[in-house]
Design a protein around this motif. Structure first.
Motif, PDB file in Angstrom:
ATOM      1  N   GLU A  84       0.668  -1.332  -0.020  1.00  0.00           N
ATOM      2  CA  GLU A  84       0.094   0.017   0.069  1.00  0.00           C
ATOM      3  C   GLU A  84       1.008   1.101  -0.018  1.00  0.00           C
ATOM      4  OE1 GLU A  84      -3.299   0.230  -0.206  1.00  0.00           O
ATOM      5  OE2 GLU A  84      -3.389  -1.948  -0.566  1.00  0.00           O
ATOM      6  N   VAL A  85       1.830   1.226   0.738  1.00  0.00           N
ATOM      7  CA  VAL A  85       2.807   2.356   0.724  1.00  0.00           C
ATOM      8  C   VAL A  85       3.554   2.696  -0.315  1.00  0.00           C
ATOM      9  CG1 VAL A  85       4.896   3.360   1.840  1.00  0.00           C
ATOM     10  CG2 VAL A  85       3.156   2.491   3.342  1.00  0.00           C
ATOM     11  N   ALA A  86       3.863   1.418  -1.119  1.00  0.00           N
ATOM     12  CA  ALA A  86       4.786   1.595  -2.263  1.00  0.00           C
ATOM     13  C   ALA A  86       3.717   2.020  -3.584  1.00  0.00           C
ATOM     14  CB  ALA A  86       5.122   0.349  -2.839  1.00  0.00           C
ATOM     15  N   LEU A  87       2.486   1.698  -3.577  1.00  0.00           N
ATOM     16  CA  LEU A  87       1.397   2.278  -4.413  1.00  0.00           C
ATOM     17  C   LEU A  87       1.071   3.576  -4.202  1.00  0.00           C
ATOM     18  CD1 LEU A  87      -1.237  -0.836  -4.743  1.00  0.00           C
ATOM     19  CD2 LEU A  87       0.331   0.083  -6.496  1.00  0.00           C
ATOM     20  N   GLU A  96       0.121   8.529   4.729  1.00  0.00           N
ATOM     21  CA  GLU A  96      -0.967   8.175   6.055  1.00  0.00           C
ATOM     22  C   GLU A  96      -1.377   6.854   5.912  1.00  0.00           C
ATOM     23  OE1 GLU A  96      -4.029  10.985   5.691  1.00  0.00           O
ATOM     24  OE2 GLU A  96      -2.932  12.879   5.856  1.00  0.00           O
ATOM     25  N   VAL A  97      -1.462   6.231   4.917  1.00  0.00           N
ATOM     26  CA  VAL A  97      -1.921   4.804   4.806  1.00  0.00           C
ATOM     27  C   VAL A  97      -0.729   3.924   5.679  1.00  0.00           C
ATOM     28  CG1 VAL A  97      -0.617   4.131   2.897  1.00  0.00           C
ATOM     29  CG2 VAL A  97      -2.860   3.097   3.349  1.00  0.00           C
ATOM     30  N   ALA A  98       0.283   4.428   5.559  1.00  0.00           N
ATOM     31  CA  ALA A  98       1.394   3.616   6.469  1.00  0.00           C
ATOM     32  C   ALA A  98       1.182   3.531   8.096  1.00  0.00           C
ATOM     33  CB  ALA A  98       2.746   4.132   6.255  1.00  0.00           C
ATOM     34  N   SER A  99       0.607   4.440   8.455  1.00  0.00           N
ATOM     35  CA  SER A  99       0.374   4.494   9.914  1.00  0.00           C
ATOM     36  C   SER A  99      -0.840   3.588  10.368  1.00  0.00           C
ATOM     37  CB  SER A  99       0.062   6.105  10.277  1.00  0.00           C
ATOM     38  OG  SER A  99      -1.215   6.525   9.740  1.00  0.00           O
ATOM     39  N   ARG A 100      -1.502   3.558   9.421  1.00  0.00           N
ATOM     40  CA  ARG A 100      -2.759   2.585   9.877  1.00  0.00           C
ATOM     41  C   ARG A 100      -2.421   0.992   9.779  1.00  0.00           C
ATOM     42  NH1 ARG A 100      -7.123   5.092   5.617  1.00  0.00           N
ATOM     43  NH2 ARG A 100      -5.684   3.641   4.679  1.00  0.00           N
ATOM     44  N   LEU A 101      -1.681   0.824   8.670  1.00  0.00           N
ATOM     45  CA  LEU A 101      -1.496  -0.789   8.495  1.00  0.00           C
ATOM     46  C   LEU A 101      -0.225  -1.272   9.143  1.00  0.00           C
ATOM     47  CD1 LEU A 101      -2.195  -0.528   4.521  1.00  0.00           C
ATOM     48  CD2 LEU A 101      -3.976  -1.246   6.532  1.00  0.00           C
ATOM     49  N   VAL A 102       0.837  -0.693   9.492  1.00  0.00           N
ATOM     50  CA  VAL A 102       1.910  -1.119   9.803  1.00  0.00           C
ATOM     51  C   VAL A 102       1.964  -1.808  11.278  1.00  0.00           C
ATOM     52  CG1 VAL A 102       3.541   0.192   8.333  1.00  0.00           C
ATOM     53  CG2 VAL A 102       2.896   1.079  10.724  1.00  0.00           C
TER      54      VAL A 102
END
Length: 152
Positions: A84-87, A96-102
């Motif tokens: 998701e972060v790469a996309l 911001e997606v990184a903070s939710r998924l990691v």
């Protein structure tokens, strides 16, 4: 011992009945026992001792199994978050997606060149909420950068 008469129909042997103990009324058995260990005080508490010795080993195996399952789930979270972060980075969006998924305590490294984005996420393996020293799960993803949109 008292002797009972044999069975009718040709059995001439006498069947011996056990004598009873006057105080308990139970038959007194002489000869080999049918079930070894019945009434034998040497084995008293053996199950308790074996259970007490085996229970910590069973709990350790359960803890190791649960840690392995949590490590697999952490690996899946790292790979999903890296994708998701790469996309998001290839589209030029915020991370911001990184903070939710990691997973908790994870580190994110974003790199790449002009044509692609490389993301590597590292997270510690946890056992009962404690980070295991030196045990790290890694997940990575690569995405091609999308061309920038030209506005007219």
């Amino acid at each position: 011992m008292t002797t009972r008469p044999g069975r009718p129909g040709g059995d001439r042997r006498g069947v011996t009945a056990p004598e009873t103990v006057a105080s308990s009324g139970r038959p007194r058995l002489s000869g080999p026992r049918l079930f070894a260990g019945w009434g034998d005080d040497r084995d008293r508490g053996a199950f308790t001792a074996e259970f007490a010795a085996g229970l910590p080993a069973l709990m350790a195996l359960l803890g190791i199994g649960l840690t392995a399952v949590l490590a697999i789930l952490t690996k899946l979270q790292c790979v999903d978050a890296a994708r998701e972060v790469a996309l998001a980075e290839s589209r030029g969006e915020s991370l911001e997606v990184a903070s939710r998924l990691v997973p908790d305590g994870a580190s994110i490294r974003v790199g790449g060149d002009g044509d692609s984005v490389t993301v590597r996420i590292e997270a510690p393996i946890r056992m009962f909420g404690i980070d295991l020293p030196g045990a790290v799960i890694q997940g990575g993803a690569v995405a091609a950068r999308e061309p920038e949109q030209v506005t007219f």
